[in-house]
Design an enzyme around this catalytic site. Structure first.
Site, PDB file in Angstrom:
ATOM      1  N   GLU A 151      -5.570 -10.671  -1.880  1.00  0.00           N
ATOM      2  CA  GLU A 151      -7.183 -10.768  -0.240  1.00  0.00           C
ATOM      3  C   GLU A 151      -8.392 -10.966  -1.282  1.00  0.00           C
ATOM      4  O   GLU A 151      -9.652  -9.659  -0.512  1.00  0.00           O
ATOM      5  CB  GLU A 151      -6.623  -9.519   0.552  1.00  0.00           C
ATOM      6  CG  GLU A 151      -5.129  -9.810   0.538  1.00  0.00           C
ATOM      7  CD  GLU A 151      -5.005  -8.317   0.998  1.00  0.00           C
ATOM      8  OE1 GLU A 151      -5.746  -7.524   1.548  1.00  0.00           O
ATOM      9  OE2 GLU A 151      -3.900  -7.817   1.832  1.00  0.00           O
TER      10      GLU A 151
ATOM     11  N   GLU B  86       1.271  -1.658  -0.617  1.00  0.00           N
ATOM     12  CA  GLU B  86      -0.169  -0.028   0.304  1.00  0.00           C
ATOM     13  C   GLU B  86       0.503   1.167   0.199  1.00  0.00           C
ATOM     14  O   GLU B  86       0.518   2.151   0.443  1.00  0.00           O
ATOM     15  CB  GLU B  86      -0.927  -0.208   1.051  1.00  0.00           C
ATOM     16  CG  GLU B  86      -2.062  -0.880   0.831  1.00  0.00           C
ATOM     17  CD  GLU B  86      -2.778  -1.266   2.082  1.00  0.00           C
ATOM     18  OE1 GLU B  86      -2.798  -0.696   3.125  1.00  0.00           O
ATOM     19  OE2 GLU B  86      -3.877  -2.210   2.424  1.00  0.00           O
TER      20      GLU B  86
END
Ligand code: 9MR
Length: 367
Positions: free
Chosen positions: A262, A156
């Site tokens: 994910e 991220e």
């Protein structure tokens, strides 16, 4: 009319110990030859025997949900804690499951133990921050050398707005350099692991361009980055199929692998939480439409959309190394709690571990 379903087990519950999942077919067998099917699971899986049958029947890779993150691994400088991670990796090895390490650097200030960025009362210098990052990576990736199939090396780091990198202690002190260094040091610590750059919404226009710019720059400098991770936290009726395909093509063009790291499909859409500057939050905090069960028509829509996703993944099986779900069954999903408490139904298995229509749709897409 909404038919109220009785949910026998509440969020977080698991099927009773020894309960075999009610299906003969296996996801990982169906995907054999295409890509690995994995799942992010509780750090405490060794203590949860009720989850083992479902886990080992359908998945061949596991990501510990939290225990390998910088917080809690090195909560204070030099104080490493591997208790949960060691047990997790041991459990995976005895069940012949690949392990995905998650994550060595999380490029968000609130996900990084604050001491990383401090030097007494001053901000840590670039040199100090990089030295700390190196120690962290050497220690953590080095400890599991040869035992990790993959590592999410940097998580991220891209900005959601107009900047290239997210504003953080990392980017402020080191610019892009912390990313390339992280990959170099991870590769030195565990040369056999496939190294992943992982992010969310990175298939969407805007962030996708940044993602490609970052990967291109890393490749040009011969930085050992092997795959891009698309987290894949999608919402029902809002799955960006075309953008995902665009990203798969772009990664293929660069000679990189993709991991869907994910995956889930939120059926109580969360986008409204952020819409209009968050005006609706008070009302949404009480919005829990499927607490007595998910209506069949929603489950069917979810199944169609999961099916379409997996047909796409199948088409790009040469690029995709792994598809991992985030959590084992609906009762364990993080989306029951984020960004507000609600009964969610985002996965392939319900709260008792039974396959949902989405499971069948994925199985037929894989055939
Ligand atoms: O599912 C994880 C949840 O239990 C943690 O509280 C949270 C913060 O560490 O992280 C969740 O997992 C995130 C993952 O590490 C990175 N991508 C987004 C995931 C969902 O928030």
């Amino acid at each position: 009319m909404l038919v109220p379903f009785v949910v026998t087990l509440l969020a977080g519950d698991s099927p009773p110990s020894g309960a075999a999942p009610n299906t003969a077919a296996s996801l990982r067998e169906a995907a054999a030859g295409l890509f690995t099917v994995g799942v992010g699971i509780s750090d405490r899986i060794p203590q949860h025997p009720a989850d083992w049958p479902l886990l080992t029947r359908h998945f061949s890779a596991v990501t510990p949900e939290n225990c390998l993150k910088p917080n809690p691994v090195q909560i204070a400088e030099g104080r490493f804690n591997f208790t949960l991670a060691d047990a997790f990796v041991g459990f995976a090895a005895s069940n012949r499951l690949d392990v995905v390490g998650h994550c060595l650097v999380w490029a968000k200030d609130d996900r990084t133990p604050p001491w990383f960025f401090r030097d007494g009362t001053n901000a840590a210098s670039r040199e100090l921050l990089l030295a700390r990052m190196k120690t962290h990576i050497d220690t953590v990736a080095g400890r599991y050398r040869g035992r990790m199939a993959m590592w999410d090396v940097v998580n991220e780091a891209l900005d959601d707005g107009t900047n290239f990198l997210r504003a953080s202690g990392w980017s402020a002190a080191c610019g892009e350099e912390f990313i390339s260094r992280a990959f170099e040091w991870a590769h030195a610590a565990d040369p056999g692991a496939l190294l992943v750059y992982n992010d969310y919404n990175n298939e969407l226009p805007g962030k996708r361009e940044k993602q490609m710019r970052l990967l291109q720059a890393l490749r040009e400098r011969r930085v050992p980055v092997h795959a891009v991770g698309l987290q894949g936290h999608y919402e029902l009726d809002r799955i960006p199929f075309e953008d995902i395909e665009e990203m798969l093509r772009a990664a293929r063009g660069l000679g990189l692998k993709v991991v869907v790291s994910e995956l889930d499909i939120d059926v109580v859409q969360r986008w409204q939480w952020w819409a209009d500057g968050g005006k609706r939050r008070e009302e949404l905090a009480r919005f829990d439409p499927y607490r007595h069960g998910c209506p069949p028509e929603i489950l069917e829509r979810q199944a169609e959309q999961y099916g379409r996703l997996f047909r796409l993944f199948r088409k790009y099986a040469d690029v995709i190394a792994r598809v991992s779900f985030w959590n084992l069954h609906d009762g364990q999903s993080w989306l029951n709690h984020f960004p507000w408490e609600r009964a969610n139904h985002p996965l392939l298995f319900d709260r008792t571990g039974r396959p949902k229509p989405a499971f069948d749709a994925v199985m037929s897409a894989l055939k």
